[in-house]
Design a protein around this motif. Structure first.
Motif, mmCIF file in Angstrom:
data_model
loop_
_atom_site.group_PDB
_atom_site.id
_atom_site.type_symbol
_atom_site.label_atom_id
_atom_site.label_comp_id
_atom_site.label_asym_id
_atom_site.label_seq_id
_atom_site.Cartn_x
_atom_site.Cartn_y
_atom_site.Cartn_z
ATOM 1 N N GLU A 75 0.820 -1.212 0.000
ATOM 2 C CA GLU A 75 0.000 0.000 0.000
ATOM 3 C C GLU A 75 0.858 1.267 0.000
ATOM 4 N N SER A 76 2.110 1.157 -0.449
ATOM 5 C CA SER A 76 3.033 2.287 -0.360
ATOM 6 C C SER A 76 2.553 3.512 -1.142
ATOM 7 N N LEU A 77 1.810 3.317 -2.232
ATOM 8 C CA LEU A 77 1.282 4.466 -2.974
ATOM 9 C C LEU A 77 0.290 5.270 -2.148
ATOM 10 N N LEU A 78 -0.413 4.594 -1.240
ATOM 11 C CA LEU A 78 -1.415 5.262 -0.410
ATOM 12 C C LEU A 78 -0.858 5.759 0.916
ATOM 13 N N THR A 79 0.013 4.954 1.537
ATOM 14 C CA THR A 79 0.439 5.235 2.908
ATOM 15 C C THR A 79 1.888 5.655 3.040
ATOM 16 N N GLY A 80 2.709 5.345 2.043
ATOM 17 C CA GLY A 80 4.132 5.641 2.126
ATOM 18 C C GLY A 80 4.922 4.585 2.868
ATOM 19 N N GLU A 81 4.242 3.569 3.402
ATOM 20 C CA GLU A 81 4.934 2.493 4.112
ATOM 21 C C GLU A 81 5.774 1.696 3.117
ATOM 22 N N SER A 82 6.976 1.330 3.528
ATOM 23 C CA SER A 82 7.866 0.624 2.612
ATOM 24 C C SER A 82 7.672 -0.890 2.633
ATOM 25 N N LEU A 83 6.980 -1.413 3.651
ATOM 26 C CA LEU A 83 6.781 -2.852 3.772
ATOM 27 C C LEU A 83 5.337 -3.225 3.468
ATOM 28 N N PRO A 84 5.111 -4.429 2.939
ATOM 29 C CA PRO A 84 3.732 -4.874 2.697
ATOM 30 C C PRO A 84 2.937 -4.964 3.996
ATOM 31 N N VAL A 85 1.632 -4.773 3.894
ATOM 32 C CA VAL A 85 0.730 -4.880 5.031
ATOM 33 C C VAL A 85 0.051 -6.242 4.950
ATOM 34 N N TYR A 86 0.178 -7.046 6.015
ATOM 35 C CA TYR A 86 -0.460 -8.359 6.039
ATOM 36 C C TYR A 86 -1.932 -8.192 6.384
ATOM 37 N N LYS A 87 -2.778 -8.787 5.574
ATOM 38 C CA LYS A 87 -4.225 -8.686 5.745
ATOM 39 C C LYS A 87 -4.747 -9.996 6.318
ATOM 40 N N ASN A 88 -5.737 -9.885 7.206
ATOM 41 C CA ASN A 88 -6.387 -11.077 7.740
ATOM 42 C C ASN A 88 -7.772 -10.710 8.219
ATOM 43 N N MET A 89 -8.475 -11.684 8.729
ATOM 44 C CA MET A 89 -9.867 -11.498 9.101
ATOM 45 C C MET A 89 -10.042 -11.098 10.575
ATOM 46 N N SER A 90 -8.957 -10.712 11.263
ATOM 47 C CA SER A 90 -9.036 -10.436 12.702
ATOM 48 C C SER A 90 -9.706 -9.112 13.041
ATOM 49 N N SER A 91 -9.676 -8.147 12.133
ATOM 50 C CA SER A 91 -10.338 -6.870 12.405
ATOM 51 C C SER A 91 -10.821 -6.253 11.097
ATOM 52 N N PRO A 92 -11.871 -5.429 11.149
ATOM 53 C CA PRO A 92 -12.416 -4.825 9.925
ATOM 54 C C PRO A 92 -11.383 -4.002 9.144
ATOM 55 N N GLU A 93 -10.471 -3.325 9.848
ATOM 56 C CA GLU A 93 -9.464 -2.508 9.160
ATOM 57 C C GLU A 93 -8.533 -3.365 8.304
ATOM 58 N N LEU A 94 -8.269 -4.577 8.752
ATOM 59 C CA LEU A 94 -7.353 -5.450 8.025
ATOM 60 C C LEU A 94 -8.013 -6.212 6.884
ATOM 61 N N THR A 95 -9.311 -6.079 6.721
ATOM 62 C CA THR A 95 -9.981 -6.742 5.590
ATOM 63 C C THR A 95 -10.158 -5.804 4.411
ATOM 64 N N GLN A 96 -9.876 -4.522 4.586
ATOM 65 C CA GLN A 96 -10.044 -3.554 3.505
ATOM 66 C C GLN A 96 -8.849 -3.604 2.548
ATOM 67 N N ILE A 97 -9.140 -3.552 1.239
ATOM 68 C CA ILE A 97 -8.110 -3.421 0.222
ATOM 69 C C ILE A 97 -8.496 -2.255 -0.678
ATOM 70 N N PHE A 98 -7.477 -1.672 -1.309
ATOM 71 C CA PHE A 98 -7.713 -0.444 -2.057
ATOM 72 C C PHE A 98 -7.181 -0.537 -3.484
ATOM 73 N N GLN A 99 -7.910 0.051 -4.403
ATOM 74 C CA GLN A 99 -7.530 0.050 -5.814
ATOM 75 C C GLN A 99 -6.141 0.631 -5.970
ATOM 76 N N GLY A 100 -5.342 0.015 -6.838
ATOM 77 C CA GLY A 100 -4.005 0.497 -7.129
ATOM 78 C C GLY A 100 -2.933 -0.096 -6.253
ATOM 79 N N SER A 101 -3.327 -0.738 -5.145
ATOM 80 C CA SER A 101 -2.315 -1.407 -4.324
ATOM 81 C C SER A 101 -1.977 -2.745 -4.979
ATOM 82 N N GLN A 102 -0.911 -3.365 -4.514
ATOM 83 C CA GLN A 102 -0.457 -4.586 -5.169
ATOM 84 C C GLN A 102 -0.118 -5.623 -4.137
#
Length: 72
Positions: free
Chosen positions: A45-72
């Motif tokens: 999500e570096s294009l959106l957040t500037g973070e240099s590392l990938p964000v691991y997604k899982n079903m543990s919380s609503p914030e971690l289930t969201q994905i955004f267009q243009g991320s890879q």
């Protein structure tokens, strides 16, 4: 993507609400959405957040289930 219970390939411009998108490693996310099922899924999500590392997604919380267009 999955539409009418069949896996088909369409252009991003033809996506509509309630379509299910199947993503594999290296794919760009074609639209904003939520993860319904995953296995060791991370997103760059570096294009959106500037973070240099990938964000691991899982079903543990609503914030971690969201994905955004243009991320890879």
């Amino acid at each position: 993507m999955i539409r009418n219970n069949a896996i088909i390939e369409i252009k991003t411009e033809e996506l509509v609400s309630d379509d299910l998108v199947v993503c594999s490693e290296g794919n760009l996310i074609p639209a904003d959405g939520f993860i319904l099922s995953q296995n060791d899924f991370s997103v760059n999500e570096s294009l959106l957040t500037g973070e240099s590392l990938p964000v691991y997604k899982n079903m543990s919380s609503p914030e971690l289930t969201q994905i955004f267009q243009g991320s890879q």
